[in-house]
Design a protein around this motif. Structure first.
Motif, PDB file in Angstrom:
ATOM      1  N   GLY A 180       0.802  -1.228   0.000  1.00 37.35           N
ATOM      2  CA  GLY A 180       0.000   0.000   0.000  1.00 37.35           C
ATOM      3  C   GLY A 180       0.823   1.259   0.000  1.00 37.35           C
ATOM      4  O   GLY A 180       0.302   2.365  -0.002  1.00 37.35           O
ATOM      5  N   ARG A 181       2.121   1.109   0.051  1.00 37.54           N
ATOM      6  CA  ARG A 181       3.006   2.272   0.013  1.00 37.54           C
ATOM      7  C   ARG A 181       3.968   2.090  -1.171  1.00 37.54           C
ATOM      8  O   ARG A 181       4.152   1.004  -1.686  1.00 37.54           O
TER       9      ARG A 181
ATOM     10  N   GLY B 176       4.728   1.822  -4.267  1.00 40.53           N
ATOM     11  CA  GLY B 176       4.359   1.574  -5.663  1.00 40.53           C
ATOM     12  C   GLY B 176       5.396   0.809  -6.453  1.00 40.53           C
ATOM     13  O   GLY B 176       5.172   0.522  -7.623  1.00 40.53           O
TER      14      GLY B 176
ATOM     15  N   ILE C 188       4.048  -3.657  -4.419  1.00 41.26           N
ATOM     16  CA  ILE C 188       2.822  -4.132  -5.077  1.00 41.26           C
ATOM     17  C   ILE C 188       2.614  -5.613  -4.785  1.00 41.26           C
ATOM     18  O   ILE C 188       1.491  -6.057  -4.497  1.00 41.26           O
TER      19      ILE C 188
ATOM     20  N   ARG D 169      -0.448  -7.489  -3.010  1.00 39.05           N
ATOM     21  CA  ARG D 169      -1.196  -8.638  -3.560  1.00 39.05           C
ATOM     22  C   ARG D 169      -1.355  -9.730  -2.498  1.00 39.05           C
ATOM     23  O   ARG D 169      -2.387 -10.383  -2.410  1.00 39.05           O
TER      24      ARG D 169
ATOM     25  N   GLY E  83      -1.245   4.986   3.271  1.00 40.58           N
ATOM     26  CA  GLY E  83      -0.758   4.884   1.897  1.00 40.58           C
ATOM     27  C   GLY E  83      -1.750   5.438   0.893  1.00 40.58           C
ATOM     28  O   GLY E  83      -1.439   5.542  -0.289  1.00 40.58           O
ATOM     29  N   SER E  84      -2.942   5.783   1.349  1.00 37.18           N
ATOM     30  CA  SER E  84      -3.976   6.337   0.467  1.00 37.18           C
ATOM     31  C   SER E  84      -4.305   7.757   0.910  1.00 37.18           C
ATOM     32  O   SER E  84      -4.128   8.111   2.071  1.00 37.18           O
TER      33      SER E  84
ATOM     34  N   SER F  22      -2.904  10.491   0.609  1.00 38.78           N
ATOM     35  CA  SER F  22      -1.800  11.069   1.393  1.00 38.78           C
ATOM     36  C   SER F  22      -1.803  12.589   1.413  1.00 38.78           C
ATOM     37  O   SER F  22      -1.157  13.204   2.265  1.00 38.78           O
TER      38      SER F  22
END
Lengths: 386, 83
Positions: A35-36, A38, A43, A47, A231-232, A234
């Motif tokens: 979630g951080r 990228g 990633i 998953r 992580g979202s 931000s």
């Protein structure tokens, strides 16, 4: 002599080899924060976490993987379900067989204006769901019920209680600490709005894993207990208001979740009904074996189908802690004596404050383990009756 | 190849969980795409987004509709990419 582990209600052991492998693989080959960032490792870690949600959603028949949030254990999930949801003036109903993971937050909330009613269960730990109905009031917000007692092993009438909750428009929260992975759970059929589960018992994950299923839309009514980086979003200083991020601030326990994913897959691959049958057979053989000893009292329902493989018993006149030490030192059997963090359950069973001996069987126990456990109880019984 | 080439479109999501949920569906539909860090020209979010060719726009939105919440679609050539 190898030790015989009969403390699976505290945490399951050993874990399937796949669980250890998954955790080792994550740490050696992945290691990144989901979630951080990228990058490809982050990633891939993401998953892994999503795959775990997907597996759990399938196991519990949850409509969406994103209806499931991860916590460090069932206790945290139950704290979100109580402290995050309830407000002064609300009334809630729970049972007298609950663990302190629900009793303590509810007793705390009582001091903040929440009214708590405890439905009495029988000495076998059984709850007549119809006893819930007269306890419902205009301000009843939720029913909190364990799926099975960690002391008596009694399976509670979750499906019928869920139907009553739905009939009255009341939220229904189930503590599945002892049952997730051990017996089938279907949040749709059982009308469960909140399902708190732990990862380290019958789901075979490591300690530090657990989670909460929330019925879609319910997240809007619950405050998170912890806020911070997700992580979202931000660019904003406000906590995200969507699932699962709203309740998952801070770097998650990804290595633990990787192990939990392997554990859930192990459960699904083995077949939950096969696990249930195997464990129930072990527990029932044990109960039959020790019931013939005079002065040995076994608690919980007599019928095998009414219980999970958690067996509480006492040997006339012997303290559970003395018995546990004997089992450990003489027979290498690991058990848990005492009150099992559930004083209300022991009061219901009439075993407070001494408590009981508890032997809890798991998928990896053998028939020989059961025979040795019966022999150990038999030796103590003989000693007490000399 | 520039990440900001004019002929790419982008799908933005609320969270990485949503983006990875979309990834599973798009793989199942065999629609080409690439998961990349969110370009700063589009958003200051630190997550990931899905970059795809605009010719697949309808297939992608069709596959994801009702399955995953899409936060925003940034179409190819959109000024926000190049401002």
């Amino acid at each position: 002599m190898d030790c015989i582990y009969l403390d699976n209600a505290a945490t399951s052991w050993p874990k399937p080899r796949e669980v250890i492998t998954a955790m080792k693989d994550y740490q050696e080959n992945l290691g990144a924060s989901p979630g951080r960032s990228g990058h490809r490792l982050a990633i891939e870690a993401g998953r892994t976490v999503l795959d775990a949600r997907i597996a759990l959603a399938e196991l519990f028949n949850a409509p969406s993987p994103l209806d499931i949030i991860f916590t460090k254990n069932a206790t945290e999930a139950l704290n979100i379900s109580t402290l995050g949801l309830l407000r002064a003036g609300d009334h809630v109903i729970t049972s007298s067989m609950e663990h302190n993971s629900i009793m303590r937050p509810l007793r705390f909330l009582e001091t903040r204006g929440v009214e708590v009613t405890v439905a009495r269960c029988s000495p076998e730990g059984e709850l007549d769901p119809e006893d819930i109905r007269p306890l419902i009031k205009n301000n009843t917000r939720a029913i909190y019920l364990t799926h099975a007692s960690n002391v008596s092993g009694t399976i509670m009438p979750v499906e019928r209680a869920g139907a009553i909750a739905r009939e009255h428009g009341i939220l229904f929260c189930v503590d599945a600490a002892q049952t997730a992975g051990a017996i089938p759970i279907d949040v749709e059929r059982m009308n469960i709005d909140l399902l708190a589960f732990t990862g380290h018992k019958s789901l075979f994950g490591p300690s530090g894993t657990g989670g909460l299923y929330l019925r879609k839309g319910l997240d809007r009514e619950i405050d998170p207990l912890i806020m911070g980086g997700t992580g979202s979003r931000s660019e904003f200083e406000d906590q995200p208001d969507f699932m699962p991020d709203k309740f998952e601030s801070g770097t998650p326990n990804t290595i633990g979740i990787a192990g939990l994913l392997a554990g859930v897959r192990f459960v699904m691959g083995s077949g939950i009904e096969a696990i249930e049958e195997r464990e129930r057979g072990l527990a029932f053989s044990f109960i039959q074996g020790i019931s013939s000893f005079e002065g040995v009292t076994v608690y919980g329902p007599a019928a095998a189908v009414k219980r999970i493989p958690v067996v509480s018993f006492n040997i006339n006149g012997m303290s559970p802690s003395d018995a546990a030490l004997f089992f450990d030192e003489k027979y290498n059997i690991m058990t848990r004596p005492g009150l099992h963090c559930a004083p209300s359950a022991h009061r219901t069973m009439g075993t407070f404050p001494i408590g009981t001996n508890r032997m809890s069987f798991g998928f990896f126990n053998s028939d020989a383990d059961v025979r040795t456990a019966i022999e150990a109880v038999g030796e103590l019984h003989d000693y007490k009756n000399q | 190849m520039s990440l900001m080439a004019r002929d790419y479109s982008f799908l933005l999501f609320k969270s990485v969980s949503h983006a990875l949920s979309a990834e599973i569906i798009l793989k199942r539909h065999e629609i080409p795409f690439k998961l990349i860090p969110v370009p700063k020209q589009i958003s200051s979010d630190c997550g990931v987004c899905i970059r795809f060719s605009p010719v697949d726009n309808e297939r992608i939105t069709g596959a994801l509709s009702c399955a995953v919440d899409i936060d925003r679609v940034v179409s190819a050539g959109c000024d926000t990419i190049f401002s």
